[in-house]
Design an enzyme around this catalytic site. Sequence first.
Site, PDB file in Angstrom:
ATOM      1  N   GLU A  75     -34.146  -7.726  43.877  1.00 49.65           N
ATOM      2  CA  GLU A  75     -33.019  -7.181  43.104  1.00 49.65           C
ATOM      3  C   GLU A  75     -32.823  -5.705  43.404  1.00 49.65           C
ATOM      4  OE1 GLU A  75     -35.510  -9.052  42.039  1.00 49.65           O
ATOM      5  OE2 GLU A  75     -35.029 -10.136  40.199  1.00 49.65           O
ATOM      6  N   CYS A 115     -36.412  -3.809  37.596  1.00 46.55           N
ATOM      7  CA  CYS A 115     -35.122  -4.229  38.179  1.00 46.55           C
ATOM      8  C   CYS A 115     -34.038  -4.241  37.111  1.00 46.55           C
ATOM      9  CB  CYS A 115     -35.250  -5.617  38.815  1.00 46.55           C
ATOM     10  SG  CYS A 115     -36.250  -5.606  40.307  1.00 46.55           S
TER      11      CYS A 115
HETATM   12  N1  THU Z   1     -40.303 -10.152  42.757  1.00 45.51           N
HETATM   13  C1  THU Z   1     -38.971  -9.959  42.982  1.00 45.51           C
HETATM   14  O1  THU Z   1     -38.528  -9.758  44.119  1.00 45.51           O
HETATM   15  N2  THU Z   1     -38.144  -9.997  41.921  1.00 45.51           N
HETATM   16  C2  THU Z   1     -38.528 -10.232  40.640  1.00 45.51           C
HETATM   17  O2  THU Z   1     -37.702 -10.204  39.739  1.00 45.51           O
HETATM   18  C3  THU Z   1     -39.929 -10.503  40.333  1.00 45.51           C
HETATM   19  C4  THU Z   1     -40.886 -10.383  41.459  1.00 45.51           C
HETATM   20  C5  THU Z   1     -41.212 -10.127  43.910  1.00 45.51           C
HETATM   21  C6  THU Z   1     -42.152  -8.973  43.969  1.00 45.51           C
HETATM   22  C7  THU Z   1     -43.249  -9.524  44.827  1.00 45.51           C
HETATM   23  O3  THU Z   1     -42.887  -9.366  46.186  1.00 45.51           O
HETATM   24  C8  THU Z   1     -43.260 -11.009  44.516  1.00 45.51           C
HETATM   25  O4  THU Z   1     -42.005 -11.291  43.904  1.00 45.51           O
HETATM   26  C9  THU Z   1     -44.384 -11.443  43.590  1.00 45.51           C
HETATM   27  O5  THU Z   1     -44.407 -10.671  42.452  1.00 45.51           O
END
Ligand code: THU
Length: 161
Positions: A75, A115
């Site tokens: 995000e 985010c």
């Molecule tokens: N992650 C995201 O990209 N967005 C979210 O809203 C939650 C978590 C990613 C961060 C990390 O690379 C992986 O998911 C595991 O936490």
Amino acid sequence: MTNHEIKIAFQEYTSVKELDTIDQDLCAEAVKAMKNSHSPYSKFRVGAALRLKSGKIILGSNQENVAYPSGLCAERVALFHWGANHPDDPIISMAVTAHTDEFVLQKPVTSCGACLQVLAEYEKMQNQPVKVILFVTEGPVWVTNGIESFLPFLFFEDRLS
Ligand code: THU
């Protein structure tokens, strides 16, 4: 002492197919965005797609790093790209999805607090809410109009701007 209660509102759809075509297309873009996820450490792929007022679509995916805290969520990759390159083209909607081969995701992944806070900042900046569409390919879809449903106690202080 006074008790307060905050209720949040969101819509649940049983599948992406129940959304209108424009939102279905944005969800398809979020799925495409997952392809460039760099997530060798968590093996958890996240894709985000923003639809701008002009019709432009911006993609983001989570980018991890061997120095773990240096990574960034999908995000914020998409949102910061918007802030850096298209700040005058309002964000209408954001679709977010995730996938891992390690287990089955039965419900949408809700964006992390950082985010949501970044999205809140840009909603204030553009003075209009962003429709957020959270979904998993074989599961339900959660939709909300504007960030405050997901983050009712978001930090904001007008006098700092
Ligand atoms: N992650 C995201 O990209 N967005 C979210 O809203 C939650 C978590 C990613 C961060 C990390 O690379 C992986 O998911 C595991 O936490």
